[in-house]
Design a protein around this motif. Structure first.
Motif, PDB file in Angstrom:
ATOM      1  N   LEU A   1       0.826  -1.212   0.000  1.00 51.68           N
ATOM      2  CA  LEU A   1       0.000   0.000   0.000  1.00 51.68           C
ATOM      3  C   LEU A   1       0.859   1.261   0.000  1.00 51.68           C
ATOM      4  CD1 LEU A   1      -2.837  -1.070   2.469  1.00 51.68           C
ATOM      5  CD2 LEU A   1      -2.971  -0.839  -0.023  1.00 51.68           C
ATOM      6  N   VAL A   2       1.976   1.235   0.696  1.00 49.94           N
ATOM      7  CA  VAL A   2       2.890   2.378   0.693  1.00 49.94           C
ATOM      8  C   VAL A   2       3.453   2.595  -0.709  1.00 49.94           C
ATOM      9  CG1 VAL A   2       5.112   3.235   1.534  1.00 49.94           C
ATOM     10  CG2 VAL A   2       3.492   2.211   3.128  1.00 49.94           C
TER      11      VAL A   2
ATOM     12  N   TRP B   1       0.768   3.996  -2.912  1.00 49.34           N
ATOM     13  CA  TRP B   1       0.536   5.396  -2.533  1.00 49.34           C
ATOM     14  C   TRP B   1       1.598   6.306  -3.152  1.00 49.34           C
ATOM     15  CZ3 TRP B   1       3.935   7.781   1.256  1.00 49.34           C
ATOM     16  CH2 TRP B   1       3.592   9.103   1.552  1.00 49.34           C
TER      17      TRP B   1
ATOM     18  N   LEU C   1       0.845   9.262  -6.048  1.00 45.61           N
ATOM     19  CA  LEU C   1       1.168  10.683  -5.915  1.00 45.61           C
ATOM     20  C   LEU C   1       1.742  11.237  -7.221  1.00 45.61           C
ATOM     21  CD1 LEU C   1       2.764  10.837  -2.333  1.00 45.61           C
ATOM     22  CD2 LEU C   1       0.487  11.600  -3.030  1.00 45.61           C
TER      23      LEU C   1
END
Length: 457
Positions: free
Chosen positions: A397-398, A401, A405
């Motif tokens: 998930l990081v 993410w 961005l």
């Protein structure tokens, strides 16, 4: 007048190179000539990177698509005897990245205002979060894999940012420099495309004739697999066509020839991932044309557009219908299916933090059924399988993410053709990595660094 010449960077560069040459000749009396040549090349490259950091970025971009061009110090008798150094074997792009990082020490201390610290600081929090997620995965890994996890934590998980993105973020200060770096990548990709076309005559094909990489004097700069070559070529297709359209004269002709060759080579690899990515790129181009048309479309133009789009869609459908019935595709699908099963199995055993960075291949090696069918363990054929197994749901998930961005920032600036080209390029990179294993290579992260730098200018 003399003082101004002595103070010029060009004179310092020439003087430094002369000193390196004199020193190399002296050292050659004590160690082998091959070691001296390596030392001289490294020293000269370091001085060039200190005095002309942007040249280092262009060299890094040029080497990025050639992931198979590795330097093995153990092959040299003099270097092989040196502890640690003698065991080094890594792609050329990694050496350039380290050299560029080392060269940035002097500008950082002597000319700090020449570096783009704002871009570095903007991306640092994202890197810290990713580092924390990987570190947690290392902490919870099995003791048996702890050494492997530590090594993978440093390289490639952290190195892709520190080695490939940080130098670009610090050095690049204009859009022109980004375009030149992309052009350096395109020139290398054009070389790969020409090598691929030569394979139709020089290399033996398995199953059917296809564009594939070949070796030159024992070196295979684009690897030995058609998927690896297509991975390098498809990444630069959006820039190649964008650059060709905006140039004029001879440069425009060269641009269209280069873009056509790279695109044709990508398609003729008959890599399914390459066809998916090229189809995605074509759809994005058509969408851009429709959204930004400057004049009314006549009925004949509309019919021509529909006819071309239908023909291309039919070609894609026929290709996948044919390729799926070949023995090569069936074997590849079986391998991917088994690797996916292994990934899901080990993800369910450690869903939050994963098994640890770099553990996918060792886990496959411990799967007896896979070894019995395929002998050698393979890496995950997809970024999703790789991440959920090694760093778990949190790390995955990081990672998503961080990519989101960049994609969202480019989407907001999509009205500018340059930013739209960067958006399509980033989407192409990760669309290909859904099916391949180059997720932590320079060919991916150098382009990510250039795209991020463009957002932060």
């Amino acid at each position: 007048m003399v003082r101004s010449v002595l103070r010029s960077i060009d004179f310092k560069l020439v003087l430094s190179l002369a000193c390196v040459s004199a020193l190399s000749i002296g050292v050659s009396f004590f160690i082998s000539w091959s070691a001296v040549v390596v030392l001289a090349i490294v020293s000269c490259a370091y001085l060039v990177c200190v005095l002309r950091p942007t040249w280092g970025v262009y060299a890094l971009a040029f080497a990025a698509p050639m992931s198979g061009l590795a330097i093995d110090f153990s092959q040299n008798q003099s270097l092989a005897r040196v502890p640690y150094i003698g065991s080094i074997n890594a792609p050329l792009s990694d050496f350039i990245a380290l050299l560029l990082l080392g060269a940035l020490v002097f500008p950082a201390l002597m000319w700090p205002r020449q570096l783009n610290w704002r871009a570095f600081i903007k991306t640092l929090p994202i890197f810290v979060v990713w580092t924390a997620a990987c570190a947690a995965s290392v902490y919870f890994t099995d003791v048996v894999f702890f050494g492997i996890a530590i090594k993978a934590f440093l390289r490639p998980n952290l190195f892709v940012y520190i080695g490939f993105m940080v130098p670009i973020l610090l050095i690049v200060r204009s859009r022109l420099e980004i375009e030149r770096a992309f052009l350096a990548y395109e020139i290398a990709a054009l070389f790969g495309a020409l090598l691929g076309f030569s394979s139709l005559v020089l290399a033996n094909s398995i199953g059917f004739a296809r564009v594939q990489p070949i070796s030159i004097f024992g070196f295979a700069p684009f690897g030995y697999n058609h998927n690896v070559l297509a991975e390098s070529l498809t990444a630069i297709i959006p820039f190649a066509w964008w650059w060709a359209e905006r140039e004029k004269g001879e440069r425009r002709n060269f641009g269209f020839i280069a873009a056509s060759l790279i695109t044709a080579a990508s398609i003729l690899t008959f890599s399914r991932a390459a066809w998916i990515v090229v189809t995605l790129q074509g759809a994005c181009l058509l969408w851009w044309r429709v959204q930004h048309r400057e004049h009314h479309v006549t009925p004949s133009q509309r019919r021509s557009f529909i006819l071309v789009a239908t023909a291309l869609a039919l070609a894609v459908v026929l290709f996948f219908g044919w390729i799926q019935n070949t023995a090569v595709a069936e074997s590849s699908d079986a391998t991917r299916k088994d690797l996916l099963g292994i990934s899901v199995l080990y993800f369910l055993r450690a869903p939050w933090f994963g098994q640890g960075p770099g553990t996918f291949v060792p886990l496959v090696a411990e799967t007896t059924a896979f070894r019995m069918d395929y002998v050698d363990p393979l890496d995950a054929h997809g970024i999703i399988q790789k991440l959920i197994t090694e760093v778990g749901a949190i790390g995955f998930l990081v990672f998503v993410w961080a990519l989101a961005l960049v994609v969202c920032a480019l989407w907001k600036r999509r009205r500018e053709s340059f930013d739209w080209m960067l958006l399509v390029t980033v989407l192409s990179l990760w669309a290909y990595q859904l099916f391949n294993t180059g997720y932590f290579d320079a060919k991916v992260w150098v382009i990510m660094g250039l795209a991020t730098a463009a957002l932060l200018l």
